[in-house]
Scaffold this motif. Structure first.
Motif, PDB file in Angstrom:
ATOM      1  N   GLU A 130      27.199   9.442  33.912  1.00  0.00           N
ATOM      2  CA  GLU A 130      26.284  10.490  34.363  1.00  0.00           C
ATOM      3  C   GLU A 130      25.644  10.113  35.697  1.00  0.00           C
ATOM      4  O   GLU A 130      25.515  10.949  36.602  1.00  0.00           O
ATOM      5  CB  GLU A 130      25.204  10.709  33.309  1.00  0.00           C
TER       6      GLU A 130
ATOM      7  N   GLN B 104      28.148  10.479  38.502  1.00  0.00           N
ATOM      8  CA  GLN B 104      28.360  11.889  38.845  1.00  0.00           C
ATOM      9  C   GLN B 104      27.250  12.380  39.774  1.00  0.00           C
ATOM     10  O   GLN B 104      27.506  13.108  40.735  1.00  0.00           O
ATOM     11  CB  GLN B 104      28.416  12.732  37.573  1.00  0.00           C
TER      12      GLN B 104
ATOM     13  N   THR C 271      34.296  17.635  36.395  1.00  0.00           N
ATOM     14  CA  THR C 271      34.093  16.556  35.430  1.00  0.00           C
ATOM     15  C   THR C 271      35.337  15.694  35.283  1.00  0.00           C
ATOM     16  O   THR C 271      35.243  14.459  35.207  1.00  0.00           O
ATOM     17  CB  THR C 271      33.706  17.134  34.057  1.00  0.00           C
TER      18      THR C 271
ATOM     19  N   SER D 161      35.463  13.380  38.334  1.00  0.00           N
ATOM     20  CA  SER D 161      34.490  12.290  38.279  1.00  0.00           C
ATOM     21  C   SER D 161      34.863  11.292  37.193  1.00  0.00           C
ATOM     22  O   SER D 161      34.596  10.089  37.321  1.00  0.00           O
ATOM     23  CB  SER D 161      33.076  12.839  38.054  1.00  0.00           C
ATOM     24  N   SER D 162      35.499  11.757  36.106  1.00  0.00           N
ATOM     25  CA  SER D 162      35.962  10.833  35.070  1.00  0.00           C
ATOM     26  C   SER D 162      37.036   9.896  35.621  1.00  0.00           C
ATOM     27  O   SER D 162      37.038   8.694  35.340  1.00  0.00           O
ATOM     28  CB  SER D 162      36.511  11.617  33.876  1.00  0.00           C
TER      29      SER D 162
ATOM     30  N   PHE E 121      31.786  11.727  27.243  1.00  0.00           N
ATOM     31  CA  PHE E 121      31.930  12.501  28.475  1.00  0.00           C
ATOM     32  C   PHE E 121      32.755  11.743  29.518  1.00  0.00           C
ATOM     33  O   PHE E 121      33.397  12.353  30.375  1.00  0.00           O
ATOM     34  CB  PHE E 121      30.566  12.875  29.046  1.00  0.00           C
TER      35      PHE E 121
ATOM     36  N   GLU F  90      28.579  23.783  32.532  1.00  0.00           N
ATOM     37  CA  GLU F  90      29.851  23.247  32.020  1.00  0.00           C
ATOM     38  C   GLU F  90      30.244  23.970  30.737  1.00  0.00           C
ATOM     39  O   GLU F  90      31.436  24.214  30.493  1.00  0.00           O
ATOM     40  CB  GLU F  90      29.736  21.742  31.773  1.00  0.00           C
TER      41      GLU F  90
END
Length: 877
Positions: free
Chosen positions: A164, A167, A180, A183-184, A585, A624
């Motif tokens: 988090e 991000q 997402t 960024s993962s 996440f 999201e």
């Protein structure tokens, strides 16, 4: 300094106590940025700060680092200094006892400068804060000499930041939202090392690998760039040639167990690499896996252009391991890895992705060789875990040849094709028609009946004839019986028939054929929750999550993690839930058939953010949720109305919040999702209620049953009736079903009612019992109002003053600590009290002491959101 606040506070406290501190981290971990922020805060707090930076190229020049830092005075006054002169010059720089020496990149400091600093520490008691590379020992001098006379220092490790936090860093860097999944990938490759992550993204944007599309930054190609070579070379600089060879060998063979790696690399070198944070050991079942961290190093080595070096290391690996075709195949594939990391979360992500990549390569080869349903099913399952394009799945579905030889494989392939058609393409009628045709082809086709009922339940509602369609007869084989029982258990739980669902689970467990899937184990956690045994439900889900995590099962981790987070958010244990959410996440986007669980996780994350007063973060999760291509699901927390209603409460629109949740819950009831529906109805009554709604919710709760719902209903009824005795009577039931926050609220409201009724003795007893409950839970903090809150925005300076006020300082003392005038402090306190509704300074301190004023670090560019919770007493008749 995202994610560094606790460490900064710790170092400040140590410096205040006169202690010396080592700031330890890998290259790119942000040590220099941390030290820069520390300097700013120390100077703001009245410290005199002397900053000295080590420079590698000047390491052979004694005392030059101190001279560059102007310890001697202005440049025009400098002459070549002796050690004694430099000690005296530094002593004169120390103006007061509140002086601290910051040594940045201590590893690159010359020995003479370090010796002077150490001498001053002994003479003056000067606290020193030094930043150094991970893997160097605290009692070594910069050149590595042992120094037995060195005094002890506290060590603060700059660990990788969370998913988090990364991000947020990337969005600030890019000036917009980042996808997402992208960024993962960055998180996995960089291992959470913020400097590497930023360099990686900068290079990817520059070369068009990450583009701004449809309102967010999205990776369109692989993230490796040859321009990163200089960054990676600097990262590898501290390694000698032997250790670098070892690291490259481990990168080339991929994730392997320690027994394999041990045949190639000596233990001493492995220990050195682990000390430097360049390899990570990860337990998977009974094996210890070894991987290179951060994983962008794997990309670097696999793209290495030195052919002779690659041949030498490849031959060494094959020679040491013997005839190892699999190792040779990995080395020759040249495929870049998806990433690993220093932190446990990023390591988990990397290993999951590596396993998925390997499964895809193997199953793809088998399918190309023989494109039949028997090879297509494992290939499709492997593809789906990697979030492929729709075209990839369509190609496999269209080019698989039905050879008619394996009935089970043909049915499984047909079910996958129908699920893709229904869940992804949105053609529910077509999917159900396809499953119906499969069910009549041969005896194994009954498995298609189970798939059809589950699909219809998820996308339309519980079919009224589900019992007939899922009937289990003695003539069926065990795998078919288990499939039908699993579908039965799912529908029964959704319907709120907890005892029946438990019985079906026992049937599945007694079959003991290994035919059961993940689903019944996940559902049983929800059965326990529905029955009211919250502790057992949480323990069951947490155990499932840990087992899935250890075996690198992403789907199992998401499913059990959803149930665990649901239990924790009901309990109000938000910090524990956030840790699980962080891990899940980081995995990125889920496969298309697991999106209901992801919806629930985003819902829960949004709810937690709101209840912590983090409006901006909750809005991000809500966006999201809106973008997730999935319908609301039938299980608890799978309705977007939960997140929507929480945000409406946050913005003081309780009427619309209650209405939104009530209407969504009624729709769930009509669809047969009665467990979720009653949960939603009762929850909506915590926001706002009328007598008719109470009657409807209580009647439906009684119809469904289950102690979890019945205890909540009894609490709602007692509050609506303003019945102190009923409130006290329901408290044990609330505690058993996992609601300590509501139990505390019940005590508080009972005390208020008893006081108003003129029974001070009973009111005092309720207050004492409440305090006993608080003491029993120790340092745990549970939400007692959940939906009744309003958001207050305070500036950073106001937050800073509140934190100092919590230390019970006078206005004058606050002014001295923060270098402000007393009038300014008084003005700030007046504005803060007006914002939160405190009548005076004493009441403001009481709010902080009682934790009704929760200070949060979820910030925008210039503001911090503060959550002010007010007691709930407005129950309309």
């Amino acid at each position: 300094m995202i994610g560094r606040e606790p460490s900064l506070a710790m170092v400040m406290a140590m410096v205040d106590a006169g202690s010396s501190v080592d700031i330890v981290g890998s290259r790119g971990s942000g040590r220099s940025a941390f030290l820069s922020e520390l300097r700013t805060r120390l100077e703001r707090a009245g410290w005199t700060v002397i900053l000295v930076r080590g420079v590698a190229s000047l390491k052979s020049h004694p005392l030059l680092a101190l001279q560059i830092a102007e310890v001697e005075g202005p440049p025009e006054e400098r002459l070549p200094a002796t050690i004694h002169q430099m000690v005296e010059a530094l002593t004169q720089k120390i103006q007061s006892q509140r002086t601290v020496l910051l040594l940045d990149d201590w590893d690159d400091l010359d020995e003479a400068s370090w010796g002077v600093a150490e001498a001053i520490r002994h003479r003056q008691g000067l606290p020193i804060v030094r930043s150094r590379l991970q893997g160097l020992h605290a009692r070594h001098t910069p050149s590595g000499l042992g120094a037995s006379t060195l005094e002890s220092s506290y060590v603060v490790e700059i660990s990788p930041i969370t998913f988090e936090e990364l991000q947020q860093v990337l969005e600030e860097r890019l000036g917009g939202a980042i996808d997402t999944a992208t960024s993962s990938r960055v998180y996995a490759k960089s291992g959470g090392v913020v400097g590497l992550a930023v360099n990686l993204v900068d290079a990817a944007v520059r070369e068009g690998c990450i583009r701004f599309q449809n309102g967010s930054w999205i990776a369109t190609r692989g993230l490796w760039s040859s321009s990163l070579r200089g960054v990676i070379e600097a990262y590898l600089e501290p390694l000698g040639s032997e250790a670098r060879d070892a690291l490259e060998i481990i990168a080339l063979i991929g994730v392997s167990d320690t027994e394999t790696v041990r045949q190639l690399v000596d233990w001493g070198i492995l220990e050195r690499l682990e000390e430097r944070g360049m390899i990570h050991l990860y337990a998977s079942g009974t094996r210890q896996l070894v991987s290179v961290v951060p994983p962008v190093l794997v990309d670097f080595f696999r793209h290495e252009s030195l052919a002779v070096r690659r041949i030498r290391l490849t031959e060494y690996i094959i020679d040491k391991l013997g005839l190892c075709d699999s190792a040779e195949a990995v080395l020759q594939s040249g495929a870049p890895a998806s990433g690993t990391a220093v932190g446990a979360d990023a390591a988990f992500v990397w290993l999951v992705q590596e396993n998925a990549r390997t499964r895809r390569l193997v199953t793809h080869t088998e399918w190309v060789r023989s494109p039949t349903p028997a090879t297509a099913v494992p290939y499709l399952k492997a593809l789906l875990t990697l979030n492929p394009s729709d075209d990839q799945i369509d190609y496999v579905l269209d080019h698989t040849i039905d050879d008619g030889s394996d009935q089970q494989a043909r049915t499984e392939f047909g079910i996958l094709r129908a699920r893709w058609r229904g869940y992804v393409r949105g053609d529910v009628d077509g999917a159900l028609a396809e499953l119906s045709a499969l069910a009549h082809e041969h005896p194994f086709g009954r498995v298609a009946d189970a798939a059809a009922v589950t699909l219809e339940t998820d996308l339309r509602g519980v079919p009224q004839d589900f019992a007939e369609r899922l009937d289990v007869t003695d003539d069926l084989s065990e795998p078919i019986r288990v499939s039908l029982w699993e579908a039965q258990m799912n529908v029964l739980l959704i319907h709120g028939r907890f005892a029946d669902a438990r019985q079906v689970f026992e049937n599945i467990r007694e079959s003991d054929t290994g035919a059961a899937s993940l689903l019944p184990n996940v559902l049983f956690g929800l059965v326990l929750l529905g029955e009211g045994d919250h502790a057992s439900a949480l323990a069951w889900a947490q155990r499932g999550f840990e087992e899935a995590h250890g075996s690198l099962d992403a789907e199992g981790a998401r499913a059990h993690g959803y149930v665990a987070c649901l239990c924790l958010v009901i309990q109000g244990a938000y910090t524990k839930a956030e840790k699980i959410l962080e891990t899940l996440f980081a995995l990125g986007d889920p496969p298309p058939f697991s999106r209901s669980n992801q919806l629930a996780l985003l819902n829960i994350a949004s709810i937690i953010a709101v209840r912590r007063g983090r409006g901006a973060l909750s809005e991000r999760f809500a966006s999201e949720l809106a973008a997730l291509p999935a319908l609301d699901g039938p299980l608890p927390a799978q309705s977007r109305a939960l997140s929507t209603s929480q945000l409406l409460v946050f913005h003081d629109n309780t009427t619309q919040a209650a209405s939104t949740l009530w209407e969504a819950s009624n729709l769930l009831w009509d669809q047969g999702a009665r467990f979720s529906a009653v949960m939603g109805l009762l929850t909506s009554l915590e926001v706002r209620t009328t007598a008719p709604q109470v009657s409807i919710a209580l009647a439906r709760a009684a119809e469904v049953g289950g102690e979890f719902l019945l205890a909540h209903a009894a609490y709602i009824h007692a509050v609506a009736a303003a019945d102190a005795s009923a409130l006290l009577a329901v408290i044990p039931r609330l505690l058993f079903t996992g609601r300590p926050g509501l139990a505390l609220s019940a005590y508080t409201l009972a005390e208020e009612l008893l006081t108003a009724q003129g029974d001070p003795a009973a009111a005092a007893a309720a207050a004492a019992a409440r305090q006993t409950l608080v003491d029993t839970h120790g340092d745990d903090s549970y939400d007692t109002t959940r939906f009744i809150s309003r958001a207050v925005t305070l500036t950073e300076r106001e937050i800073e003053i509140l934190r100092v006020l919590a230390d019970d300082l006078s206005n004058r003392q606050i002014a001295e600590r923060l270098t402000l005038s007393i009038r300014t402090v008084e003005s700030h306190l007046h504005r803060i009290s007006r914002k939160v509704g405190a009548k005076n300074r004493g009441e403001l301190k009481e709010m902080i002491a009682k934790n009704t004023l929760e200070l949060s670090n979820q910030t925008g560019p210039a503001e911090i959101i503060t959550h002010f919770i007010t007691p709930h007493t407005n129950w309309a008749a």
